[in-house]
Design a protein around this motif. Structure first.
Motif, PDB file in Angstrom:
ATOM      1  N   GLU A 190      84.096  64.609  -1.528  1.00 22.04           N
ATOM      2  CA  GLU A 190      83.143  64.378  -2.571  1.00 22.04           C
ATOM      3  C   GLU A 190      81.903  65.129  -2.365  1.00 22.04           C
ATOM      4  O   GLU A 190      81.239  65.367  -1.264  1.00 22.04           O
ATOM      5  N   ILE A 191      81.447  65.738  -3.326  1.00 20.69           N
ATOM      6  CA  ILE A 191      80.332  67.000  -3.292  1.00 20.69           C
ATOM      7  C   ILE A 191      79.079  66.329  -3.766  1.00 20.69           C
ATOM      8  O   ILE A 191      78.978  65.756  -4.895  1.00 20.69           O
ATOM      9  N   GLN A 192      77.811  66.382  -2.944  1.00 16.33           N
ATOM     10  CA  GLN A 192      76.759  65.978  -3.406  1.00 16.33           C
ATOM     11  C   GLN A 192      76.217  66.417  -4.783  1.00 16.33           C
ATOM     12  O   GLN A 192      76.433  67.848  -4.814  1.00 16.33           O
ATOM     13  N   GLN A 193      75.682  65.937  -5.856  1.00 15.32           N
ATOM     14  CA  GLN A 193      75.033  66.606  -7.077  1.00 15.32           C
ATOM     15  C   GLN A 193      73.902  67.533  -6.633  1.00 15.32           C
ATOM     16  O   GLN A 193      73.015  67.290  -5.617  1.00 15.32           O
ATOM     17  N   PRO A 194      73.839  68.549  -7.356  1.00 17.25           N
ATOM     18  CA  PRO A 194      72.648  69.709  -6.876  1.00 17.25           C
ATOM     19  C   PRO A 194      71.299  69.018  -7.505  1.00 17.25           C
ATOM     20  O   PRO A 194      71.444  67.754  -8.225  1.00 17.25           O
ATOM     21  N   THR A 195      70.360  69.686  -6.956  1.00 17.13           N
ATOM     22  CA  THR A 195      68.983  69.255  -7.619  1.00 17.13           C
ATOM     23  C   THR A 195      68.970  69.424  -9.273  1.00 17.13           C
ATOM     24  O   THR A 195      69.527  70.537  -9.555  1.00 17.13           O
ATOM     25  N   THR A 196      68.494  68.452  -9.807  1.00 14.02           N
ATOM     26  CA  THR A 196      68.313  68.663 -11.348  1.00 14.02           C
ATOM     27  C   THR A 196      67.586  69.894 -11.501  1.00 14.02           C
ATOM     28  O   THR A 196      66.225  70.148 -11.215  1.00 14.02           O
ATOM     29  N   ALA A 197      68.354  70.943 -12.336  1.00 11.37           N
ATOM     30  CA  ALA A 197      67.495  72.177 -12.857  1.00 11.37           C
ATOM     31  C   ALA A 197      66.393  71.846 -13.960  1.00 11.37           C
ATOM     32  O   ALA A 197      66.570  71.051 -14.504  1.00 11.37           O
ATOM     33  N   SER A 198      65.255  72.527 -13.468  1.00  9.54           N
ATOM     34  CA  SER A 198      64.064  72.737 -14.312  1.00  9.54           C
ATOM     35  C   SER A 198      63.786  74.246 -14.668  1.00  9.54           C
ATOM     36  O   SER A 198      63.493  74.782 -13.603  1.00  9.54           O
ATOM     37  N   ALA A 199      63.967  74.659 -15.640  1.00 10.13           N
ATOM     38  CA  ALA A 199      63.725  76.352 -16.045  1.00 10.13           C
ATOM     39  C   ALA A 199      62.231  76.658 -16.253  1.00 10.13           C
ATOM     40  O   ALA A 199      61.752  77.590 -16.392  1.00 10.13           O
ATOM     41  N   GLY A 200      61.473  75.437 -16.194  1.00  6.68           N
ATOM     42  CA  GLY A 200      60.123  75.610 -16.328  1.00  6.68           C
ATOM     43  C   GLY A 200      59.614  75.651 -17.906  1.00  6.68           C
ATOM     44  O   GLY A 200      60.440  75.562 -18.773  1.00  6.68           O
ATOM     45  N   PRO A 201      58.322  75.847 -18.151  1.00  6.24           N
ATOM     46  CA  PRO A 201      57.790  75.652 -19.588  1.00  6.24           C
ATOM     47  C   PRO A 201      58.234  76.990 -20.340  1.00  6.24           C
ATOM     48  O   PRO A 201      58.267  78.209 -19.778  1.00  6.24           O
ATOM     49  N   ASP A 202      58.291  77.025 -21.659  1.00  6.71           N
ATOM     50  CA  ASP A 202      58.300  77.959 -22.523  1.00  6.71           C
ATOM     51  C   ASP A 202      56.967  78.753 -22.523  1.00  6.71           C
ATOM     52  O   ASP A 202      56.268  78.253 -21.947  1.00  6.71           O
ATOM     53  N   GLN A 203      57.024  80.123 -22.736  1.00  5.37           N
ATOM     54  CA  GLN A 203      56.100  81.031 -22.611  1.00  5.37           C
ATOM     55  C   GLN A 203      55.910  81.950 -23.899  1.00  5.37           C
ATOM     56  O   GLN A 203      57.007  82.137 -24.434  1.00  5.37           O
ATOM     57  N   THR A 204      54.621  82.125 -23.869  1.00  4.84           N
ATOM     58  CA  THR A 204      54.304  83.450 -25.082  1.00  4.84           C
ATOM     59  C   THR A 204      53.734  84.462 -24.400  1.00  4.84           C
ATOM     60  O   THR A 204      52.761  84.108 -23.700  1.00  4.84           O
ATOM     61  N   VAL A 205      53.977  85.727 -24.125  1.00  2.00           N
ATOM     62  CA  VAL A 205      53.434  86.618 -23.721  1.00  2.00           C
ATOM     63  C   VAL A 205      53.347  88.022 -24.518  1.00  2.00           C
ATOM     64  O   VAL A 205      53.919  88.055 -25.376  1.00  2.00           O
TER      65      VAL A 205
END
Length: 195
Positions: free
Chosen positions: A83-98
């Motif tokens: 049994e493998i532990q689930q990874p940290t829930t991914a968060s890619a961060g906020p959308d950006q405009t540059v």
């Protein structure tokens, strides 16, 4: 004695799954003396027993099977489940405009597993794909999309996407030359922008 009683196979012979999931294990046995529905007894990793040809594995450990035919002959087998532990829930961060062709990604740093950035749309280059807050260069004008994937054990995955919109820098403003006029009206001479 086992006579001709045999465990032909246990499927799967081993298995790996992510915590919170489960997998089915089934034994295939044969005996000329006959096998009934009560011929199979599984001993689970928590030492509880389950009767039947198959068992639902919901945790890692060793699953032991004992098969007994109508002549009371017995054979044993086992299968190892990881049994493998689930990874940290991914968060890619906020959308950006540059406006620039560079930016900084803002993913979360995993406590469990390892992260990796991939480019989904656009021509950007991720400076360090394994770094949650990696820099990026060569952003395409318009929409650029990225995926932050956190993986543990090679099979347990969490991912999230982020969009970075690159607006084109406007042309430098040029209001034209200074003027001195005697009349009460004049004409402005600003340079028409290209962008």
């Amino acid at each position: 004695p086992a006579g001709d009683l045999a465990i032909d196979s246990i499927t799967p012979p081993s298995a790996t799954f992510c915590s919170g999931s489960q997998t089915n294990i089934e034994v295939h046995a044969s005996s000329t003396e006959g096998l009934g529905s009560n011929s199979y007894t599984w001993t689970l990793p928590n030492n509880s027993n389950v009767a039947g040809k198959s068992v639902l594995a919901a945790s890692g450990g060793t699953y032991n099977i004992q098969v007994q035919d109508s002549a009371h002959c017995r054979v044993n087998g086992s299968v190892q489940i990881t049994e493998i532990q689930q990874p940290t829930t991914a968060s890619a961060g906020p959308d950006q405009t540059v406006c620039a062709e560079t930016a900084t990604l803002q993913g979360n740093t995993p406590n469990v597993g390892t992260g990796l950035w991939t480019v989904l749309e656009g021509t950007a280059l991720v400076t360090n794909p394994a770094l949650a807050n990696s820099g990026i260069t060569l952003l395409s004008p318009g929409l650029n999309r990225f995926r932050w994937t956190i993986t543990n054990g090679g099979i347990c995955i969490s991912d999230d996407t982020v969009s970075i919109v690159r607006d084109i820098m406007p042309s430098a403003a040029n209001a034209g030359p200074d003027q001195q006029i005697c009349a009460d009206a004049g004409a402005l001479a600003a340079i028409q922008p290209l962008v």
